[in-house]
Design a protein around this motif. Structure first.
Motif, mmCIF file in Angstrom:
data_model
loop_
_atom_site.group_PDB
_atom_site.id
_atom_site.type_symbol
_atom_site.label_atom_id
_atom_site.label_comp_id
_atom_site.label_asym_id
_atom_site.label_seq_id
_atom_site.Cartn_x
_atom_site.Cartn_y
_atom_site.Cartn_z
ATOM 1 N N SER A 99 0.909 -0.964 0.069
ATOM 2 C CA SER A 99 0.010 -0.001 -0.090
ATOM 3 C C SER A 99 1.123 1.350 -0.136
ATOM 4 O O SER A 99 2.029 1.035 0.164
ATOM 5 C CB SER A 99 -0.801 0.032 1.316
ATOM 6 O OG SER A 99 -0.020 -0.022 2.556
ATOM 7 N N ASP A 100 0.374 2.458 -0.263
ATOM 8 C CA ASP A 100 1.231 3.570 -0.306
ATOM 9 C C ASP A 100 1.831 3.951 0.992
ATOM 10 O O ASP A 100 1.219 3.698 2.014
ATOM 11 C CB ASP A 100 0.274 4.714 -0.786
ATOM 12 C CG ASP A 100 -0.703 5.306 0.015
ATOM 13 O OD1 ASP A 100 -0.267 6.297 0.698
ATOM 14 O OD2 ASP A 100 -1.707 4.661 0.344
ATOM 15 N N MET A 101 3.004 4.495 1.148
ATOM 16 C CA MET A 101 3.616 4.640 2.134
ATOM 17 C C MET A 101 3.378 6.133 2.867
ATOM 18 O O MET A 101 3.646 6.047 4.082
ATOM 19 C CB MET A 101 5.035 5.034 1.630
ATOM 20 C CG MET A 101 5.992 3.479 1.576
ATOM 21 S SD MET A 101 5.725 2.349 2.803
ATOM 22 C CE MET A 101 6.523 3.399 4.259
ATOM 23 N N ALA B 262 6.171 6.096 -3.545
ATOM 24 C CA ALA B 262 5.069 5.601 -2.949
ATOM 25 C C ALA B 262 4.818 4.280 -2.735
ATOM 26 O O ALA B 262 4.201 4.023 -1.576
ATOM 27 C CB ALA B 262 3.820 6.183 -3.988
ATOM 28 N N ILE B 263 5.467 3.153 -3.288
ATOM 29 C CA ILE B 263 5.609 1.826 -2.925
ATOM 30 C C ILE B 263 7.100 1.684 -2.681
ATOM 31 O O ILE B 263 8.042 1.529 -3.502
ATOM 32 C CB ILE B 263 4.995 0.958 -4.062
ATOM 33 C CG1 ILE B 263 3.779 1.311 -4.493
ATOM 34 C CG2 ILE B 263 5.284 -0.488 -3.923
ATOM 35 C CD1 ILE B 263 2.616 1.109 -3.336
ATOM 36 N N ALA B 264 7.257 1.339 -1.321
ATOM 37 C CA ALA B 264 8.796 1.443 -0.923
ATOM 38 C C ALA B 264 9.328 0.055 -0.713
ATOM 39 O O ALA B 264 8.672 -0.816 -0.529
ATOM 40 C CB ALA B 264 8.832 2.212 0.182
ATOM 41 N N ASP B 265 10.644 -0.069 -0.778
ATOM 42 C CA ASP B 265 11.247 -1.276 -0.462
ATOM 43 C C ASP B 265 11.131 -1.870 0.859
ATOM 44 O O ASP B 265 11.469 -0.716 1.748
ATOM 45 C CB ASP B 265 12.773 -1.335 -1.162
ATOM 46 C CG ASP B 265 12.915 -1.223 -2.476
ATOM 47 O OD1 ASP B 265 11.886 -1.301 -3.236
ATOM 48 O OD2 ASP B 265 13.905 -0.293 -2.942
ATOM 49 N N GLY B 266 11.489 -3.009 1.135
ATOM 50 C CA GLY B 266 11.096 -3.292 2.556
ATOM 51 C C GLY B 266 12.367 -2.654 3.489
ATOM 52 O O GLY B 266 12.111 -2.414 4.577
ATOM 53 N N VAL C 200 1.123 -3.978 -8.098
ATOM 54 C CA VAL C 200 2.530 -4.110 -8.525
ATOM 55 C C VAL C 200 2.922 -2.593 -8.988
ATOM 56 O O VAL C 200 2.111 -1.793 -9.672
ATOM 57 C CB VAL C 200 2.420 -5.201 -9.684
ATOM 58 C CG1 VAL C 200 2.179 -6.462 -9.253
ATOM 59 C CG2 VAL C 200 1.537 -4.764 -10.733
ATOM 60 N N PRO C 201 4.118 -2.040 -8.632
ATOM 61 C CA PRO C 201 4.477 -1.045 -8.958
ATOM 62 C C PRO C 201 5.226 -0.641 -10.368
ATOM 63 O O PRO C 201 5.882 -1.729 -10.947
ATOM 64 C CB PRO C 201 5.580 -0.543 -8.053
ATOM 65 C CG PRO C 201 6.194 -2.172 -7.734
ATOM 66 C CD PRO C 201 5.145 -2.962 -7.732
ATOM 67 N N ASP C 202 4.639 0.310 -11.181
ATOM 68 C CA ASP C 202 5.143 0.412 -12.310
ATOM 69 C C ASP C 202 5.074 -0.873 -13.143
ATOM 70 O O ASP C 202 5.748 -1.069 -14.305
ATOM 71 C CB ASP C 202 6.657 0.802 -12.479
ATOM 72 C CG ASP C 202 6.802 2.492 -11.918
ATOM 73 O OD1 ASP C 202 5.627 3.204 -11.771
ATOM 74 O OD2 ASP C 202 7.890 2.563 -11.406
ATOM 75 N N SER C 203 4.195 -1.615 -13.055
ATOM 76 C CA SER C 203 3.643 -2.674 -14.130
ATOM 77 C C SER C 203 4.742 -3.739 -14.184
ATOM 78 O O SER C 203 5.030 -4.428 -15.062
ATOM 79 C CB SER C 203 3.331 -2.262 -15.527
ATOM 80 O OG SER C 203 2.257 -1.179 -15.484
ATOM 81 N N ASP C 204 5.705 -3.898 -12.945
ATOM 82 C CA ASP C 204 6.825 -4.940 -13.063
ATOM 83 C C ASP C 204 6.303 -6.301 -13.411
ATOM 84 O O ASP C 204 7.087 -6.849 -14.369
ATOM 85 C CB ASP C 204 7.483 -4.537 -12.092
ATOM 86 C CG ASP C 204 6.922 -4.821 -10.554
ATOM 87 O OD1 ASP C 204 5.733 -5.339 -10.692
ATOM 88 O OD2 ASP C 204 7.676 -4.734 -9.719
ATOM 89 N N LEU C 205 5.422 -6.723 -12.801
ATOM 90 C CA LEU C 205 4.987 -8.070 -13.110
ATOM 91 C C LEU C 205 4.532 -8.079 -14.512
ATOM 92 O O LEU C 205 4.916 -9.242 -15.443
ATOM 93 C CB LEU C 205 3.678 -8.494 -12.210
ATOM 94 C CG LEU C 205 3.108 -9.930 -12.567
ATOM 95 C CD1 LEU C 205 4.278 -11.093 -12.261
ATOM 96 C CD2 LEU C 205 2.104 -10.496 -11.747
ATOM 97 N N PHE C 206 3.616 -7.403 -15.026
ATOM 98 C CA PHE C 206 3.108 -7.149 -16.371
ATOM 99 C C PHE C 206 4.160 -7.265 -17.382
ATOM 100 O O PHE C 206 3.998 -7.790 -18.531
ATOM 101 C CB PHE C 206 2.185 -6.105 -16.513
ATOM 102 C CG PHE C 206 0.896 -6.386 -15.845
ATOM 103 C CD1 PHE C 206 0.304 -7.583 -15.549
ATOM 104 C CD2 PHE C 206 0.303 -5.160 -15.234
ATOM 105 C CE1 PHE C 206 -0.969 -7.556 -14.673
ATOM 106 C CE2 PHE C 206 -0.605 -5.041 -14.257
ATOM 107 C CZ PHE C 206 -1.436 -6.337 -14.235
ATOM 108 N N ARG C 207 5.205 -6.414 -17.111
ATOM 109 C CA ARG C 207 6.630 -6.300 -17.853
ATOM 110 C C ARG C 207 7.119 -7.625 -18.230
ATOM 111 O O ARG C 207 7.378 -7.962 -19.399
ATOM 112 C CB ARG C 207 7.455 -5.411 -17.413
ATOM 113 C CG ARG C 207 8.878 -5.340 -18.017
ATOM 114 C CD ARG C 207 10.039 -4.435 -17.513
ATOM 115 N NE ARG C 207 10.004 -4.456 -16.084
ATOM 116 C CZ ARG C 207 10.691 -5.369 -15.561
ATOM 117 N NH1 ARG C 207 11.430 -6.172 -16.025
ATOM 118 N NH2 ARG C 207 10.748 -5.443 -14.197
ATOM 119 N N VAL C 208 7.525 -8.459 -17.157
ATOM 120 C CA VAL C 208 8.316 -9.797 -17.533
ATOM 121 C C VAL C 208 7.226 -10.854 -18.058
ATOM 122 O O VAL C 208 7.578 -11.652 -18.590
ATOM 123 C CB VAL C 208 8.790 -10.312 -16.295
ATOM 124 C CG1 VAL C 208 9.919 -9.478 -15.668
ATOM 125 C CG2 VAL C 208 7.593 -10.426 -14.994
#
Length: 482
Positions: free
Chosen positions: A57-59, A74-78, A296-304
């Motif tokens: 969720s958004d930070m 807005a979507i941050a790394d762990g 998914v941020p910036d469509s990363d899953l859809f990209r691959v």
């Protein structure tokens, strides 16, 4: 004589640090501590170290309102979230109240003494203390192990099997053929992250699809507001923008699920093209928000998925063999590494057992008052976040409410506060009312909710914020002395 605290907070994750600020910050007269079973601040965000781990969720809303998140993403790394939590604890002196490697084992309420006797373990030794108020901020899942089902002939497999909750440091993924079992937030995060780390190919195996939507990793509106407004105006504006958007989209999904399903499918089709089988791989049998949506941020899953470096296989696993996973369709998925992103195991109160005068308390037999206090259990609060929005939003409301309760008790000399459940209240559903597998498996462990306020947990921040500010003398919450 054992130590006595006014307030004991259990857990040093997001909700525990929030509770420390609301309950203990600038209260020099209040004796309080945070017990953390592990040796680090951060909770979930320190525990999980799998590739790509990030917020779902958004930070701006996942962060603390008293110490706003100012990172670019807005979507941050762990790792960034973990550092942010630690920085917050250090900034407000909360870290000085944290006692690491203190695992709470049990707590027994004494009606005669109006206090909890807490049994805990530290460095292998058992110890005790007493506290007037117990505040549980230890989450709702088991930190020791995730849900780990087994499959036929799993022992035949020659490769490596790993659960994301216990990702080994330095595990090689470059050049590996990887199967990720699961379709939830962890799985959709892992797939593109493993490709980015050089995996030869990643297949996500799912029994059934999950709703997956893309959102920008950076919030352009937030960046504009921060650029043109002072921080004192920009941060609340960004926060309320995101809260409002979340409430609006959830409400729309509840009122017009078919429309929302079409909109999600339209976005996915634009990302993946007409040739991708969205009906099979990305269209769940349930309505949006019956289970949590995956971002998914910036469509990363859809990209691959679009470039073919990752694929989705929808179906059931028949068995393992020496080289990988065999589906019931007969298809064999060869794998050097299998990741079992199969979910969480519920575990309330960090595994501690509660009792009143020696009689055990079963949270699954109690309703939750205002989403914060177990009915008929004195001087106890329970942090439980939202299922349709950021965890911290609800936990911060709970912490503010607990602070009000404690201030009231200090002002009038009350020693006991209890939410008395009316006998006529109809107990309805678990407090986490999603149909997700990890909740269905162990829902009997969860506190219940009634059909009306203050026993109903609303998945709406604005509504809850107004409810939490109502007067404490509502005919349910009772303040007494011994």
């Amino acid at each position: 004589m054992s130590e006595h605290l006014d307030v004991l907070i259990v857990g040093a994750g997001l909700s525990g640090i929030d509770a420390g600020y609301r309950v203990g910050h600038e209260r020099a007269d209040r004796r309080w501590a945070i017990f953390e079973a592990r040796d680090a601040i951060g909770g979930t965000w320190d525990l999980f170290r799998y590739p790509g781990v990030r917020s779902d969720s958004d930070m701006t809303t996942l962060g603390f309102p008293f110490h706003p998140w100012r990172g670019e993403k807005a979507i941050a790394d762990g790792a960034d979230i973990r550092d942010y939590i630690r920085d917050t604890a250090r900034t407000f002196g909360i870290d000085r109240h944290i006692r690491f490697r203190h695992r709470v084992l049990a707590a027994d309420w004494s009606s005669r003494d109006a206090r909890w006797t807490v049994t805990y373990e530290v460095d292998g030794q058992t110890a005790h203390l007493t506290c007037s108020f117990l505040y549980l901020c230890s989450g709702y899942y088991d930190y020791r192990q995730g849900h780990a089902p087994t499959w036929p002939r799993q022992s035949d497999y020659r490769g490596t099997i790993v659960h994301p909750q216990h990702w080994p440091e330095g595990l090689p993924v470059a050049g590996q053929r990887i199967v990720v079992i699961g379709s939830g937030a962890t799985a959709v995060t892992l797939v593109p992250a493993l490709i980015d780390r050089g995996a030869a190919h990643v297949t996500m195996v799912q029994r059934s699809p999950t709703y997956i939507v893309s959102m920008p990793a950076r919030d352009r509106i937030a960046a504009t507001l921060r650029r043109h407004l002072p921080a004192a105006l920009a941060e609340p504006a960004i926060r309320w923008k995101n809260i409002g958007y979340g409430i609006a989209t959830y409400s729309l999904a509840q009122r017009r699920p078919t429309f929302v399903k079409r909109q999600i499918a339209r976005q996915q089709r634009a990302e993946l093209g007409e040739g991708f089988d969205i009906a099979t791989h990305l269209t769940p049998r349930y309505d949006p928000w019956d289970q949590r949506l995956c971002l998914v941020p910036d469509s990363d899953l859809f990209r691959v998925l679009r470039d073919g470096s990752a694929t989705i296989a929808t179906g059931h696993i028949a068995h393992f063999d020496r080289d990988g996973v065999v589906l019931t369709t007969g298809e064999t998925l060869q794998a050097d590494l299998v990741v079992t992103a199969t979910g969480l195991t519920l575990r309330l109160m960090g595994g501690a057992t509660l009792s009143i005068d020696g009689t055990p308390i079963d949270p699954g037999q109690h309703m939750l008052y205002r989403g914060a206090m177990l009915a008929d259990v004195p001087n106890l609060a329970f942090a439980m976040g939202y299922t349709n929005a950021s965890w911290t939003l609800k936990c911060d409301l709970t912490a503010r409410f607990v602070s009000r309760v404690l201030d009231r008790m200090a002002a009038d000399g009350s020693e006991i506060v209890v939410a008395a459940a009316p006998p006529a209240e109809v107990v309805d559903t678990p407090v986490l009312d999603l149909s997700s597998g990890y909740i269905r498996r162990d829902q009997a462990l969860l506190p219940r909710q009634g059909r009306r306020a203050p026993w109903r947990t609303h998945q709406n921040y604005v509504r809850d914020a107004l409810t939490m500010r109502r007067r404490l003398d509502d005919g349910v919450l009772r303040f007494t002395r011994r």
